[in-house]
Design a protein around this motif. Sequence first.
Motif, PDB file in Angstrom:
ATOM      1  N   GLY A 164      42.610  35.981 -23.674  1.00 39.64           N
ATOM      2  CA  GLY A 164      41.716  34.825 -23.487  1.00 39.64           C
ATOM      3  C   GLY A 164      40.300  35.291 -23.211  1.00 39.64           C
ATOM      4  O   GLY A 164      39.328  34.717 -23.725  1.00 39.64           O
ATOM      5  N   SER A 167      37.444  36.006 -25.879  1.00 35.79           N
ATOM      6  CA  SER A 167      36.550  34.971 -26.424  1.00 35.79           C
ATOM      7  C   SER A 167      35.164  35.061 -25.787  1.00 35.79           C
ATOM      8  O   SER A 167      34.166  34.697 -26.404  1.00 35.79           O
ATOM      9  CB  SER A 167      37.137  33.576 -26.217  1.00 35.79           C
ATOM     10  OG  SER A 167      37.041  33.204 -24.865  1.00 35.79           O
ATOM     11  N   THR A 168      35.108  35.589 -24.544  1.00 34.77           N
ATOM     12  CA  THR A 168      33.799  35.681 -23.886  1.00 34.77           C
ATOM     13  C   THR A 168      32.995  36.869 -24.430  1.00 34.77           C
ATOM     14  O   THR A 168      31.783  36.921 -24.278  1.00 34.77           O
ATOM     15  CB  THR A 168      33.951  35.822 -22.350  1.00 34.77           C
ATOM     16  OG1 THR A 168      34.583  37.074 -22.055  1.00 34.77           O
ATOM     17  CG2 THR A 168      34.771  34.691 -21.767  1.00 34.77           C
ATOM     18  N   LYS A 174      33.456  31.159 -31.954  1.00 33.53           N
ATOM     19  CA  LYS A 174      33.567  29.688 -31.876  1.00 33.53           C
ATOM     20  C   LYS A 174      33.246  29.031 -33.209  1.00 33.53           C
ATOM     21  O   LYS A 174      33.650  27.893 -33.453  1.00 33.53           O
ATOM     22  CB  LYS A 174      32.549  29.145 -30.857  1.00 33.53           C
ATOM     23  CG  LYS A 174      32.913  29.351 -29.422  1.00 33.53           C
ATOM     24  CD  LYS A 174      31.914  28.599 -28.545  1.00 33.53           C
ATOM     25  CE  LYS A 174      32.269  28.660 -27.086  1.00 33.53           C
ATOM     26  NZ  LYS A 174      32.398  30.033 -26.569  1.00 33.53           N
ATOM     27  N   VAL A 271      39.143  25.105 -30.873  1.00 25.80           N
ATOM     28  CA  VAL A 271      38.726  26.140 -29.932  1.00 25.80           C
ATOM     29  C   VAL A 271      38.664  27.482 -30.693  1.00 25.80           C
ATOM     30  O   VAL A 271      39.188  27.589 -31.809  1.00 25.80           O
ATOM     31  CB  VAL A 271      39.750  26.197 -28.755  1.00 25.80           C
ATOM     32  CG1 VAL A 271      41.064  26.842 -29.185  1.00 25.80           C
ATOM     33  CG2 VAL A 271      39.177  26.934 -27.551  1.00 25.80           C
ATOM     34  N   TYR A 274      40.612  33.343 -30.059  1.00 27.05           N
ATOM     35  CA  TYR A 274      41.148  34.130 -28.934  1.00 27.05           C
ATOM     36  C   TYR A 274      41.825  33.201 -27.921  1.00 27.05           C
ATOM     37  O   TYR A 274      42.890  33.512 -27.384  1.00 27.05           O
ATOM     38  CB  TYR A 274      40.032  34.948 -28.262  1.00 27.05           C
ATOM     39  CG  TYR A 274      39.358  35.871 -29.254  1.00 27.05           C
ATOM     40  CD1 TYR A 274      39.974  37.043 -29.657  1.00 27.05           C
ATOM     41  CD2 TYR A 274      38.127  35.530 -29.825  1.00 27.05           C
ATOM     42  CE1 TYR A 274      39.378  37.881 -30.609  1.00 27.05           C
ATOM     43  CE2 TYR A 274      37.527  36.348 -30.763  1.00 27.05           C
ATOM     44  CZ  TYR A 274      38.154  37.522 -31.155  1.00 27.05           C
ATOM     45  OH  TYR A 274      37.571  38.329 -32.090  1.00 27.05           O
ATOM     46  N   SER A 275      41.209  32.055 -27.685  1.00 28.58           N
ATOM     47  CA  SER A 275      41.804  31.097 -26.749  1.00 28.58           C
ATOM     48  C   SER A 275      43.084  30.512 -27.339  1.00 28.58           C
ATOM     49  O   SER A 275      44.067  30.296 -26.621  1.00 28.58           O
ATOM     50  CB  SER A 275      40.816  29.967 -26.448  1.00 28.58           C
ATOM     51  OG  SER A 275      39.624  30.507 -25.919  1.00 28.58           O
ATOM     52  N   ALA A 278      45.731  33.072 -26.959  1.00 23.77           N
ATOM     53  CA  ALA A 278      46.153  33.171 -25.547  1.00 23.77           C
ATOM     54  C   ALA A 278      47.218  32.113 -25.251  1.00 23.77           C
ATOM     55  O   ALA A 278      48.176  32.364 -24.501  1.00 23.77           O
ATOM     56  CB  ALA A 278      44.948  33.004 -24.620  1.00 23.77           C
TER      57      ALA A 278
END
Length: 454
Positions: A164, A167-168, A174, A271, A274-275, A278
């Motif tokens: 998760g 994603s950052t 995105k 979304v 990666y999210s 997760a």
Amino acid sequence: MSDEQVGVVDATGQQTNGSGDGRPQTVTITDNRTGESIELPIEEGTLRATALRQMKTNPDDFGLMTYDPAYLNTASCRSAITYIDGAAGVLQHRGYPIEQLCEHSSYLEVAYLLVHGELPNNDQLATWTHEITMHTFVHENLKEFLEGFRYDAHPMGMLLATVGALSTFYPDSKNIGDPEERRMAAIRLIAKMPTLAAFAYRHSQGMPYVYPDNDLDYAGNFMGMLFKMTETKYEPDPRLAKALDTLFILHADHEQNCSTAAVRAVGSSQVDPYSAVAAGVAALYGPLHGGANEAVLQMLARIGGTDRVPDFLNGVKNGKERLMGFGHRVYKNYDPRARIIKKHVDEVLEVTGGGGNPLLDVAVELEKRALDDEYFTSRKLYPNVDFYSGLIYEALGIPRAMFTVIFAIPRTSGWIAQWLEMLDDPETKIARPRQIYTGHRDRDLTADLRALGR
Ligand code: CMC
């Protein structure tokens, strides 16, 4: 057509179930409340649930809905990735039988096939392998992130969090409408999953992280990141690396299972990938899904010896126990993946010298007795992929808490392939089931508070 096949179409796009005999491909339903009948088309062996909304008792009526907890009889998407005939024990990816893929392909080739839809030629495979290999490193910050976990944190919880967190690091992911962002997300996820998994393991062992070795192949590199100690170069046993690669192929995709359905449902909100993945890791963690391989070994250890198998099976039949690694929502015949894994157990034990593992004897005895018992045969309960995979992982020296993590590594290619397919499907909308409301209505808060003396 078996009960488990839904909406089978042949290569020309024709329905194969019942078409061609001149009879209309429709169903007529009569609403006995109103006496009205509607004729609904059967498309690919299914009825459109929304077509039932025409059945109303008055113009303000919402219309009929279907009720299908756990999606027992609902196709939630059209997919061209994985075909399963549960009654016949058949599993195919993009049309290729799993037995042939395990014998003649590598995991990365199967991942390419799942994601792109066709087998790669030599150049395509070389480029794909190179790109995955070049993206195996993770940002150094991720190590600090892992340091925040307690020493005994379950590696699956750490994997869930770190996937998760990716994603950052890649905020541009995105932009799911951008083909290049999608392509990079597929490569990054497949490439980095073994690194995240191995880092989680090393953290739980209190050992230093091992960086990826780009000279090794996918499975060999993962083994190196798990096991390398003081040697300058980790050299995986090629027979063990091959066995692990075969396990990766066997776990790569399995159509609309719980975790894939989770990836699609979460991904349908648009979304980042990666999210969405997760969410798949979280679903896989559960003992009825990917967590079963860990639960099987715990169960075998608890049984302890072959002499205690009959008692244990009696406990299962009395509803006190569940035979982990047995049964499947779709397979009502031997899981073809379990058949392939079983063949590899002896090979791996021979290499590792782990022959004579008493838990293998317990597993073999359990399987023999269960397959000879009316309780299990009448319910069509056969060993599934998780029944023997844990024994191989254990022989490879992998601790039980890592088993489900290892399942997540190859399943990532399936999740990504399904996510990409979902994005390109013109029928995709945000997943949003209906409910049958069973609670109170129109209560009076102040009156009830007064009655409670408040
Ligand atoms: N042990 C004992 N009884 C079982 C088992 C089992 N493992 N699985 C199903 N049953 C019984 C169940 O109690 C029911 O009996 P009855 O008709 O008397 O009520 C009948 O068989 C039908 O089962 P179900 O619960 O309707 O089946 P399901 O499709 O809802 O569940 C399952 C599928 C995989 C969750 C279930 O078989 C199970 O819990 N198996 C053990 C966990 C496991 O091995 N999971 C891994 C699945 S394969 C890999 C993966 O998906 O990750």
